[in-house]
Design an enzyme around this catalytic site. Structure first.
Site, PDB file in Angstrom:
ATOM      1  N   ALA A 179       1.229  -1.123  -0.431  1.00  0.00           N
ATOM      2  CA  ALA A 179       0.310   0.762  -0.077  1.00  0.00           C
ATOM      3  C   ALA A 179       0.997   1.362  -0.026  1.00  0.00           C
ATOM      4  CB  ALA A 179      -1.424  -0.214   1.227  1.00  0.00           C
ATOM      5  N   ASP A 180       2.060   1.042   0.586  1.00  0.00           N
ATOM      6  CA  ASP A 180       3.598   2.200   0.967  1.00  0.00           C
ATOM      7  C   ASP A 180       2.984   2.973  -0.533  1.00  0.00           C
ATOM      8  OD1 ASP A 180       3.082   3.357   3.839  1.00  0.00           O
ATOM      9  OD2 ASP A 180       3.802   1.377   3.722  1.00  0.00           O
ATOM     10  N   SER A 181       4.145   1.814  -1.305  1.00  0.00           N
ATOM     11  CA  SER A 181       4.673   1.910  -2.453  1.00  0.00           C
ATOM     12  C   SER A 181       3.572   2.552  -3.483  1.00  0.00           C
ATOM     13  CB  SER A 181       5.022   0.286  -3.253  1.00  0.00           C
ATOM     14  OG  SER A 181       6.506   0.242  -2.584  1.00  0.00           O
ATOM     15  N   GLY A 184       2.418   6.063  -2.857  1.00  0.00           N
ATOM     16  CA  GLY A 184       3.610   7.086  -2.295  1.00  0.00           C
ATOM     17  C   GLY A 184       4.633   7.758  -4.800  1.00  0.00           C
TER      18      GLY A 184
END
Length: 410
Positions: A179-181, A184
């Site tokens: 999810a972070d990637s 981002g």
């Protein structure tokens, strides 16, 4: 060879974002991913870190020779300035740095920047051309906006974990910053759009990214399906709830490969590849609707066929018939693959990691060869360079701030 110029590129030019300065008030994963996306295409990214501890991602595992792998990958090529944002004087220095910037990226919990007098209304009033990209767990608005959030929470709240896994196993989160990637990359996309519009309108924008939202978009079929039909989509393992046959299969030598017959023509080619053209006229398998209704027996046919060949042989047959298929690669496979070596992998040079490869930019542009990745910044490594040489702060003032722990002494 790793780092080779992609085929088809023409004479190199500056990166598409050359001349853009980004101040990254981001830590951990999502916001630094956005910073790396912008840096990969030419932006000058100045990362503000705590002058003592730095970005907490520096403490992540795995690490090699004391250097965190994840931090290295996301922050190579950035410049690090150590500033204690908890101190008023530190925030004043950060504000001076932001005045020199086109973009500021931040991932504090909503309200923190406002409490410091550095919210969107504060910054844009002084810098109307500024783009402020904000990454948080649940976004700047809504009932959950004040909640803290990391990628794992986004992966569960978005519905991803519920759909990931097998019917008889618990909901499963990914073992990496999924999810972070995605958040981002989405933040970088929003930033680039805001910079483009700025050139047309003359004013900047506030870009608001919630960690869960880009992932929920990817899972949007599940939401639309429920609201339209009342059906809650379930876990299917490696199969698909949309097309058959699709999955990951074990070959005779223990290797694994994927096959995706996601449209009719691929399915028919697969039948030919398996030496089963009769399946084209079998009412159980002739259409995708029929194959989905008989998915268990369809899958068994594919399982048995793949199991009769070593992986490389099965893949060669599938490739000959233009069936969409690939090996299930581990990291060793990736680094030894000639396609990835030519197009995707780049050298991370001059670090304690030794000779090391990592994936480079996420896309290619014909007249830009891409960046180099030379070293990983130490905490506050570029503080004096940026504050003295670029912002023109007097040397005695910088020395005083460093002596009192407001900025790094490096």
């Amino acid at each position: 060879m790793a780092g080779q110029t992609p085929q088809g590129s023409t004479q190199a030019t500056a990166g598409l974002l050359a001349g853009v300065r980004v101040v990254e008030l981001g830590s951990m994963y999502a916001a630094p991913t956005a910073g790396r996306m912008l840096r990969d295409f030419g932006a000058d990214v100045v990362k503000i870190e705590d002058p003592t501890a730095g970005d907490f991602a520096r403490q992540w595992q795995p690490a090699h020779n004391g250097l965190a792998i994840g931090f290295s990958r996301l922050n190579s090529g950035k410049r690090s300035v150590g500033i204690d944002m908890r101190q008023t004087e530190g925030r004043e220095v950060a504000r001076e740095l932001i005045r020199s910037a086109d973009v500021v990226i931040e991932n504090f919990r909503p309200g923190r920047m406002e409490a410091w007098g550095m919210g969107w209304s504060d910054l844009s009033a002084e810098q109307p051309r500024l783009v402020m990209t904000r990454v948080s767990g649940f976004g700047q608005t809504g009932p959950y906006s004040a909640r803290p959030g990391f990628g794992t929470v986004a992966e569960t709240a978005s519905g991803y974990a519920f759909l990931n896994g097998w019917p008889d196993t618990p909901p499963t989160a990914p073992p990496f910053g999924f999810a972070d990637s995605i958040a981002g990359i989405s933040a970088a996309f929003g930033t680039a759009m805001a910079l483009f519009r700025r050139e047309l309108s003359g004013h900047g924008s506030e870009v608001d990214v919630a960690l869960y939202e880009p992932l929920m978009f990817i899972l949007g079929d599940a939401v639309l399906n429920y609201t339209a039909s009342g059906e809650i989509m379930q876990r299917h393992g490696n199969a698909s709830g949309a097309a058959s046959p699709r999955g990951i299969y074990e070959a005779a030598d223990g290797g694994w490969l994927s096959i995706a017959a996601s449209n009719q023509s691929i399915a028919l080619r697969l039948f030919d590849a398996m030496g089963r053209p009769d399946l084209k006229d079998d009412e159980r398998y002739a259409t995708n609707t029929a194959r989905m209704a008989n998915n268990e027996s369809m899958q068994q046919i594919v399982i048995d066929w793949v199991k009769s060949y070593p992986r490389d042989k099965a893949l060669a047959i599938l490739d000959e018939h233009e069936v969409v298929a690939a090996a299930v690669n581990d990291a060793k496979d990736v680094t030894e693959d000639p396609h990835f070596s030519e197009r995707t992998l780049v050298d991370l040079a001059h670090t304690v990691l030794g000779p090391a490869l990592m994936p480079g930019p996420i896309l290619h542009v014909n007249d830009y060869d891409g960046p180099t990745y030379d070293g990983v910044p130490a905490i506050g490594e570029h503080t004096r360079q940026v504050l003295l040489d670029e912002l023109g702060i007097a040397a005695d003032k910088v020395a005083d701030l460093a002596a009192r722990g407001v900025v790094s002494g490096g």
